[in-house]
Design a protein around this motif. Sequence first.
Motif, PDB file in Angstrom:
ATOM      1  N   GLU A   1       8.835 -18.144 -48.276  1.00  0.00           N
ATOM      2  CA  GLU A   1      10.150 -17.796 -48.812  1.00  0.00           C
ATOM      3  C   GLU A   1      10.049 -16.586 -49.735  1.00  0.00           C
ATOM      4  O   GLU A   1       9.262 -16.600 -50.693  1.00  0.00           O
ATOM      5  N   PRO A   2      10.829 -15.545 -49.469  1.00  0.00           N
ATOM      6  CA  PRO A   2      10.755 -14.340 -50.316  1.00  0.00           C
ATOM      7  C   PRO A   2      11.080 -14.651 -51.779  1.00  0.00           C
ATOM      8  O   PRO A   2      12.005 -15.403 -52.083  1.00  0.00           O
ATOM      9  N   GLY A   3      10.291 -14.084 -52.665  1.00  0.00           N
ATOM     10  CA  GLY A   3      10.520 -14.252 -54.091  1.00  0.00           C
ATOM     11  C   GLY A   3      10.058 -15.564 -54.672  1.00  0.00           C
ATOM     12  O   GLY A   3      10.236 -15.817 -55.865  1.00  0.00           O
ATOM     13  N   SER A   4       9.449 -16.405 -53.845  1.00  0.00           N
ATOM     14  CA  SER A   4       9.024 -17.726 -54.314  1.00  0.00           C
ATOM     15  C   SER A   4       7.640 -17.664 -54.952  1.00  0.00           C
ATOM     16  O   SER A   4       6.888 -16.696 -54.738  1.00  0.00           O
ATOM     17  N   PRO A   5       7.280 -18.672 -55.747  1.00  0.00           N
ATOM     18  CA  PRO A   5       5.913 -18.727 -56.266  1.00  0.00           C
ATOM     19  C   PRO A   5       4.867 -18.745 -55.144  1.00  0.00           C
ATOM     20  O   PRO A   5       3.760 -18.240 -55.319  1.00  0.00           O
ATOM     21  N   SER A   6       5.225 -19.315 -54.000  1.00  0.00           N
ATOM     22  CA  SER A   6       4.285 -19.343 -52.873  1.00  0.00           C
ATOM     23  C   SER A   6       4.024 -17.939 -52.353  1.00  0.00           C
ATOM     24  O   SER A   6       2.893 -17.620 -51.954  1.00  0.00           O
ATOM     25  N   GLU A   7       5.047 -17.080 -52.352  1.00  0.00           N
ATOM     26  CA  GLU A   7       4.832 -15.695 -51.924  1.00  0.00           C
ATOM     27  C   GLU A   7       3.876 -14.993 -52.867  1.00  0.00           C
ATOM     28  O   GLU A   7       2.968 -14.266 -52.441  1.00  0.00           O
ATOM     29  N   THR A   8       4.052 -15.221 -54.165  1.00  0.00           N
ATOM     30  CA  THR A   8       3.150 -14.630 -55.159  1.00  0.00           C
ATOM     31  C   THR A   8       1.728 -15.126 -54.955  1.00  0.00           C
ATOM     32  O   THR A   8       0.768 -14.353 -55.012  1.00  0.00           O
ATOM     33  N   ALA A   9       1.576 -16.436 -54.707  1.00  0.00           N
ATOM     34  CA  ALA A   9       0.247 -17.004 -54.496  1.00  0.00           C
ATOM     35  C   ALA A   9      -0.404 -16.426 -53.250  1.00  0.00           C
ATOM     36  O   ALA A   9      -1.605 -16.113 -53.242  1.00  0.00           O
ATOM     37  N   LEU A  10       0.404 -16.253 -52.189  1.00  0.00           N
ATOM     38  CA  LEU A  10      -0.151 -15.716 -50.947  1.00  0.00           C
ATOM     39  C   LEU A  10      -0.623 -14.278 -51.135  1.00  0.00           C
ATOM     40  O   LEU A  10      -1.622 -13.866 -50.540  1.00  0.00           O
ATOM     41  N   ARG A  11       0.083 -13.526 -51.965  1.00  0.00           N
ATOM     42  CA  ARG A  11      -0.297 -12.137 -52.191  1.00  0.00           C
ATOM     43  C   ARG A  11      -1.656 -12.008 -52.874  1.00  0.00           C
ATOM     44  O   ARG A  11      -2.322 -10.971 -52.740  1.00  0.00           O
ATOM     45  N   THR A  12      -2.079 -13.043 -53.595  1.00  0.00           N
ATOM     46  CA  THR A  12      -3.386 -12.960 -54.242  1.00  0.00           C
ATOM     47  C   THR A  12      -4.519 -12.921 -53.239  1.00  0.00           C
ATOM     48  O   THR A  12      -5.639 -12.523 -53.568  1.00  0.00           O
ATOM     49  N   LEU A  13      -4.234 -13.313 -51.991  1.00  0.00           N
ATOM     50  CA  LEU A  13      -5.260 -13.292 -50.955  1.00  0.00           C
ATOM     51  C   LEU A  13      -5.360 -11.935 -50.289  1.00  0.00           C
ATOM     52  O   LEU A  13      -6.231 -11.741 -49.453  1.00  0.00           O
TER      53      LEU A  13
END
Length: 222
Positions: A210-222
């Motif tokens: 989901e755009p803008g979600s904490p999960s998107e932020t977490a995925l970007r760390t990879l």
Amino acid sequence: MSVDYYVQLERGRNPHASPAVLDAVARALQLDAAERDHLFALAKPGRPQPRPAPEPVRPGLLHLMENISDIPALILDHRLDVLAMNRLARTFYPSFDEVPAGEWNMAHFMFLNPAARELYVEWPETARENVGMLRLYAGRHPQDPRLADILEDLTADPDFRRLWAEQDVYRPTYGAKRYRHPLAGELTLGFKAFTPSGAPDQTLGLYPVEPGSPSETALRTL
């Protein structure tokens, strides 16, 4: 349909059941689409299905997948062999980099790699889905030697043996799963499964966030 006829059919003693009869059984038992296909595969009379030949990923599809950079993407065959993964998918699944590319298999990872039980928050549900996919494929290609080897390996795990004995089938479509990643932490990814045109034994899996979600932020760390 008489009770005796149904009993004979259930026990596999009536190999010439018509499509109309099978369709009536599917409706009476309220089977979903995957279960109905499995019923027809098991009951279909005639010669055994030929052993399926390996189906290479088309270059265009491979190029498309590799150009998806912001979400994990992979291509499976119906044995759950991983035919290809994009860069983020290879980063997302722990321990995959320790296995030669030609030996990637999601069911092996699910049952024989301890990292999977840590990665999937709802591991029992995802494990059941994996077994259901293998069961569905086995109904269509019971003579597949590669599948037989995979199943033999998986019987080392008691959870797999228990789930296989339940004889459930499953076809992935879409949904969401929660993960506990060793680097990215907790996150939720959707999943969407597509069958490429001309490749019925392949599945393209995309894992959007989901755009803008904490999960998107977490995925970007990879």
